[in-house]
Design a protein around this motif. Structure first.
Motif, PDB file in Angstrom:
ATOM      1  N   LEU A  18       0.806  -1.217   0.000  1.00 20.32           N
ATOM      2  CA  LEU A  18       0.000   0.000   0.000  1.00 20.32           C
ATOM      3  C   LEU A  18       0.845   1.275   0.000  1.00 20.32           C
ATOM      4  O   LEU A  18       0.451   2.282  -0.586  1.00 20.32           O
ATOM      5  N   GLY A  19       2.011   1.218   0.642  1.00 20.23           N
ATOM      6  CA  GLY A  19       2.892   2.388   0.665  1.00 20.23           C
ATOM      7  C   GLY A  19       3.301   2.810  -0.743  1.00 20.23           C
ATOM      8  O   GLY A  19       3.311   4.000  -1.074  1.00 20.23           O
ATOM      9  N   HIS A  20       3.633   1.835  -1.579  1.00 17.93           N
ATOM     10  CA  HIS A  20       3.979   2.142  -2.974  1.00 17.93           C
ATOM     11  C   HIS A  20       2.762   2.705  -3.710  1.00 17.93           C
ATOM     12  O   HIS A  20       2.864   3.677  -4.454  1.00 17.93           O
ATOM     13  N   ALA A  21       1.626   2.049  -3.495  1.00 22.62           N
ATOM     14  CA  ALA A  21       0.409   2.480  -4.187  1.00 22.62           C
ATOM     15  C   ALA A  21       0.058   3.921  -3.812  1.00 22.62           C
ATOM     16  O   ALA A  21      -0.385   4.706  -4.655  1.00 22.62           O
ATOM     17  N   TYR A  22       0.295   4.266  -2.550  1.00 21.35           N
ATOM     18  CA  TYR A  22      -0.021   5.625  -2.080  1.00 21.35           C
ATOM     19  C   TYR A  22       0.813   6.656  -2.842  1.00 21.35           C
ATOM     20  O   TYR A  22       0.270   7.641  -3.359  1.00 21.35           O
ATOM     21  N   SER A  23       2.120   6.420  -2.935  1.00 19.00           N
ATOM     22  CA  SER A  23       2.971   7.330  -3.723  1.00 19.00           C
ATOM     23  C   SER A  23       2.468   7.418  -5.159  1.00 19.00           C
ATOM     24  O   SER A  23       2.406   8.504  -5.745  1.00 19.00           O
ATOM     25  N   GLY A  24       2.128   6.257  -5.723  1.00 17.50           N
ATOM     26  CA  GLY A  24       1.681   6.217  -7.120  1.00 17.50           C
ATOM     27  C   GLY A  24       0.381   6.971  -7.325  1.00 17.50           C
ATOM     28  O   GLY A  24       0.222   7.705  -8.305  1.00 17.50           O
ATOM     29  N   ILE A  25      -0.546   6.807  -6.389  1.00 17.95           N
ATOM     30  CA  ILE A  25      -1.842   7.475  -6.509  1.00 17.95           C
ATOM     31  C   ILE A  25      -1.674   8.995  -6.410  1.00 17.95           C
ATOM     32  O   ILE A  25      -2.241   9.750  -7.204  1.00 17.95           O
ATOM     33  N   ILE A  26      -0.874   9.435  -5.450  1.00 16.55           N
ATOM     34  CA  ILE A  26      -0.664  10.881  -5.284  1.00 16.55           C
ATOM     35  C   ILE A  26      -0.050  11.475  -6.558  1.00 16.55           C
ATOM     36  O   ILE A  26      -0.517  12.491  -7.078  1.00 16.55           O
ATOM     37  N   ALA A  27       0.982  10.809  -7.066  1.00 11.57           N
ATOM     38  CA  ALA A  27       1.647  11.326  -8.268  1.00 11.57           C
ATOM     39  C   ALA A  27       0.677  11.324  -9.453  1.00 11.57           C
ATOM     40  O   ALA A  27       0.642  12.266 -10.249  1.00 11.57           O
ATOM     41  N   ASP A  28      -0.127  10.276  -9.550  1.00 18.32           N
ATOM     42  CA  ASP A  28      -1.097  10.190 -10.648  1.00 18.32           C
ATOM     43  C   ASP A  28      -2.130  11.317 -10.558  1.00 18.32           C
ATOM     44  O   ASP A  28      -2.537  11.886 -11.573  1.00 18.32           O
ATOM     45  N   ILE A  29      -2.540  11.660  -9.347  1.00 22.05           N
ATOM     46  CA  ILE A  29      -3.514  12.744  -9.163  1.00 22.05           C
ATOM     47  C   ILE A  29      -2.906  14.084  -9.606  1.00 22.05           C
ATOM     48  O   ILE A  29      -3.540  14.862 -10.319  1.00 22.05           O
ATOM     49  N   GLU A  82      -4.544  -1.205 -12.589  1.00 23.25           N
ATOM     50  CA  GLU A  82      -5.707  -1.576 -11.773  1.00 23.25           C
ATOM     51  C   GLU A  82      -6.087  -0.484 -10.789  1.00 23.25           C
ATOM     52  O   GLU A  82      -7.192  -0.466 -10.253  1.00 23.25           O
ATOM     53  N   LEU A  83      -5.128   0.408 -10.508  1.00 22.10           N
ATOM     54  CA  LEU A  83      -5.415   1.529  -9.611  1.00 22.10           C
ATOM     55  C   LEU A  83      -5.629   2.812 -10.418  1.00 22.10           C
ATOM     56  O   LEU A  83      -5.621   3.908  -9.870  1.00 22.10           O
ATOM     57  N   ASP A  84      -5.800   2.638 -11.727  1.00 25.18           N
ATOM     58  CA  ASP A  84      -5.965   3.778 -12.637  1.00 25.18           C
ATOM     59  C   ASP A  84      -4.793   4.746 -12.574  1.00 25.18           C
ATOM     60  O   ASP A  84      -4.949   5.951 -12.730  1.00 25.18           O
ATOM     61  N   ILE A  85      -3.625   4.185 -12.326  1.00 21.74           N
ATOM     62  CA  ILE A  85      -2.389   4.966 -12.349  1.00 21.74           C
ATOM     63  C   ILE A  85      -1.744   4.725 -13.708  1.00 21.74           C
ATOM     64  O   ILE A  85      -1.492   3.575 -14.071  1.00 21.74           O
ATOM     65  N   HIS A  86      -1.525   5.801 -14.452  1.00 19.76           N
ATOM     66  CA  HIS A  86      -1.028   5.629 -15.817  1.00 19.76           C
ATOM     67  C   HIS A  86       0.244   6.425 -16.082  1.00 19.76           C
ATOM     68  O   HIS A  86       0.208   7.508 -16.651  1.00 19.76           O
ATOM     69  N   PRO A  87       1.392   5.873 -15.644  1.00 24.72           N
ATOM     70  CA  PRO A  87       2.656   6.557 -15.908  1.00 24.72           C
ATOM     71  C   PRO A  87       2.987   6.575 -17.401  1.00 24.72           C
ATOM     72  O   PRO A  87       2.607   5.663 -18.139  1.00 24.72           O
ATOM     73  N   ASP A  88       3.688   7.620 -17.815  1.00 24.50           N
ATOM     74  CA  ASP A  88       4.144   7.701 -19.206  1.00 24.50           C
ATOM     75  C   ASP A  88       5.466   6.972 -19.382  1.00 24.50           C
ATOM     76  O   ASP A  88       5.756   6.445 -20.445  1.00 24.50           O
ATOM     77  N   ILE A  89       6.293   7.017 -18.335  1.00 22.48           N
ATOM     78  CA  ILE A  89       7.619   6.403 -18.413  1.00 22.48           C
ATOM     79  C   ILE A  89       7.794   5.472 -17.221  1.00 22.48           C
ATOM     80  O   ILE A  89       7.550   5.871 -16.085  1.00 22.48           O
ATOM     81  N   PHE A  90       8.187   4.247 -17.502  1.00 15.35           N
ATOM     82  CA  PHE A  90       8.550   3.320 -16.432  1.00 15.35           C
ATOM     83  C   PHE A  90      10.039   3.034 -16.580  1.00 15.35           C
ATOM     84  O   PHE A  90      10.461   2.283 -17.447  1.00 15.35           O
ATOM     85  N   ILE A  91      10.829   3.673 -15.725  1.00 14.95           N
ATOM     86  CA  ILE A  91      12.279   3.563 -15.860  1.00 14.95           C
ATOM     87  C   ILE A  91      12.790   2.406 -14.999  1.00 14.95           C
ATOM     88  O   ILE A  91      12.324   2.193 -13.883  1.00 14.95           O
ATOM     89  N   ARG A  92      13.718   1.640 -15.554  1.00 12.27           N
ATOM     90  CA  ARG A  92      14.354   0.560 -14.786  1.00 12.27           C
ATOM     91  C   ARG A  92      15.853   0.828 -14.757  1.00 12.27           C
ATOM     92  O   ARG A  92      16.458   1.094 -15.794  1.00 12.27           O
ATOM     93  N   THR A  93      16.441   0.728 -13.565  1.00  7.65           N
ATOM     94  CA  THR A  93      17.859   1.088 -13.456  1.00  7.65           C
ATOM     95  C   THR A  93      18.763   0.060 -14.123  1.00  7.65           C
ATOM     96  O   THR A  93      19.967   0.278 -14.221  1.00  7.65           O
TER      97      THR A  93
END
Ligand SMILES: [Zn+2]
Length: 504
Positions: A18-29, A82-93
């Motif tokens: 949930l901690g990750h999802a929270y960051s993701g949701i805030i950024a998506d908003i 599934e959380l309606d979070i839609h990033p444009d870029i998914f960066i992998r190190t």
């Protein structure tokens, strides 16, 4: 000009919680808000895939480490839709272009004499994979794991952090709103004022799973440089210049404030790059009173467990409605259900349904724009009041205060519901004056459209569904702070949000 919103680049050592999802949701908003107000914004997230912990987790799972991080990255990126979070870029190190970027960054820092080979001796927590300064320790215990730290001395490259302390301090003093909320900025400022900063260890000799230090392959680049610069690798992938970091808003948990507020800007200063636009710092969630921790499986459940219970809109809404971002909060599913049902199902969706049903039944779904010239005083007063409140909602979004935005939206809905009930438009069937009813439905419908649009960054599905009924596509630049009264044309009146029943 393109702006950017980022989540932290999550450590791919375990599955998202949930901690990750929270960051993701805030950024998506934030991302959706910027798009809805007509800004070109890119949303960046990703995974930090190097380091000893990942290598040893993969090893103990009997998995090849490359396959291990591929799987984890897929789990993270698969969670977002599934959380309606839609990033444009998914960066992998672990991407080649990121490795090349890090080599170039390292080279430049080394040539500038910002990095030198030295020795580092310190108190090291094996589980954290991190050195702690004496004042960060609790006795001789790691503050995170509460296990004994070890004295470790090893050869390492060090970054001259102290060299940038004064410039950082001046920057913060002249940019007093860089970190929100402000008390986090105050804590960083006093840290900078306290005195010398120790040089920062930026390489490891005992870890092969990482990006090799150029010209010294005994060492791999440690997380600070590897992970933090992935923000710029991602910006490069959009075709924008590194300088675009100055239009970037970083969303982060308070546990990683120091990395983002000290190390990151110091690196940027060393490379003569501008500093980020904003750091938005959020607090933590406990689940049924328990801290989220890998050692407690009850707390690390997949975030979709919650979105399946509350709906994606419901979860997104509840998480920003329950507490200010920076505070800590507790997830108790009954409480979240209550707030979602009260605000979204009753206050919002039900009012839309009742008002639109009347418009459909008594006015053939059509209310002309000219009605705006015939409004009575009560309607005008309601409009003026809601107009004022909606401006405050937009302002709250711009200030990254999502909690405040939801509180004001709730107040507007309370006001609208009260107005609707006082005006009793449904009595039209019992001979209520039709102009009175028409005015009521027209004003309520127009305000609702704007309210639903203002909710759209938080509850994209619900808002999309209601706006579609009004014949409006959610598109860029649609959200303004003023209510422009216009005709209402609807051909159906749907239920847009089903009450949440627990136990499903
Ligand atoms: Zn530890």
């Amino acid at each position: 000009m393109t702006s950017f919103v980022t989540t932290p680049i999550f450590y791919a050592n375990g599955d998202p919680h949930l901690g990750h999802a929270y960051s993701g949701i805030i950024a998506d908003i934030f991302h959706r808000f910027r798009q809805l107000t007509g800004q070109k914004n890119v949303f960046i997230t990703g995974t930090d895939e190097h380091g000893l912990k990942i290598a040893s987790t993969a090893q103990s799972a009997g998995t090849d480490v490359t396959k291990f991080v591929d799987t984890k990255a897929a789990v993270f990126s698969g969670l977002w839709p599934e959380l309606d979070i839609h990033p444009d870029i998914f960066i992998r190190t672990t991407q080649q272009e990121h490795k090349d970027h890090i080599s170039a960054v390292w080279q430049q820092l080394f040539e500038n004499n910002d990095i030198y080979l030295g020795k580092y001796s310190g108190q090291y927590c094996v589980a954290c994979e991190q050195f702690y300064s004496p004042r960060e320790l609790e006795g001789n215990l790691c503050p995170v794991h509460r296990r004994e730290v070890e004295t470790v001395e090893e050869e390492t490259y060090l970054f001259r952090l102290e060299k940038y302390r004064q410039r950082l301090l001046e920057y913060y003093l002249t940019h007093p709103e860089l970190i929100t909320p402000k008390h986090f900025q105050d804590s960083i400022v006093s840290l900078l004022q306290e005195g010398p900063l120790e040089d920062l260890s930026v390489s490891r000799i005992n870890n092969a799973w990482g990006i090799k230090v150029p010209n010294n392959n005994e060492h791999t680049v440690y997380v600070w440089i590897d992970a933090l610069f992935s923000y710029i690798t991602a910006i490069q992938q959009t075709g924008n210049a590194n300088q675009s970091i100055s239009q970037t808003v970083h969303v982060l948990g308070k546990d990683i404030l120091k990395f983002h507020a000290l190390y990151w800007p110091a690196f940027l200063l060393a490379l003569e790059l501008p500093l980020p636009e904003k750091l938005v710092v959020h607090g933590w969630w406990t689940i049924n009173g328990q801290k989220i921790s890998k050692s407690n499986p009850e707390t690390t459940v997949n975030p979709n467990t919650f979105s399946h219970q509350l709906s994606s809109d419901g979860l997104r809404y509840a998480l920003v409605r329950q507490k200010p971002l920076f505070r800590d909060g507790n997830v108790a599913i009954e409480e979240l259900t209550e707030v979602v049902n009260a605000d979204l199902a009753n206050n919002l969706a039900n009012l839309v349904k009742r008002n639109n049903t009347l418009i459909l039944k008594y006015f053939d779904g059509q209310l002309e724009e000219t009605i705006k010239h015939t409004l009575d005083d009560d309607c005008e007063q309601l409009l003026a009041s809601c107009q004022n409140e909606l401006e405050r909602v937009i302002h709250s979004y711009k200030e990254y205060d999502l909690y405040q935005a939801t509180l004001i939206l709730k107040q507007i809905l309370d006001q609208l519901n009260t107005f609707f009930h006082q005006r009793t438009p449904w009595l039209i069937s019992k001979g209520r004056d039709s102009q009175h009813v028409r005015n009521t439905c027209f004003v309520v419908g127009n305000i609702l459209r704007q309210v639903v649009l203002s909710y759209a960054p938080i509850t994209p599905r619900l808002s999309g569904s209601v706006l579609a009924e009004f014949g409006i596509d959610i598109s860029e630049g649609l959200l303004r702070s003023s209510i422009e009264l216009s005709a209402i044309n609807i051909s159906q009146s749907n239920s847009h949000f089903a009450r949440i029943q627990l136990g499903n």
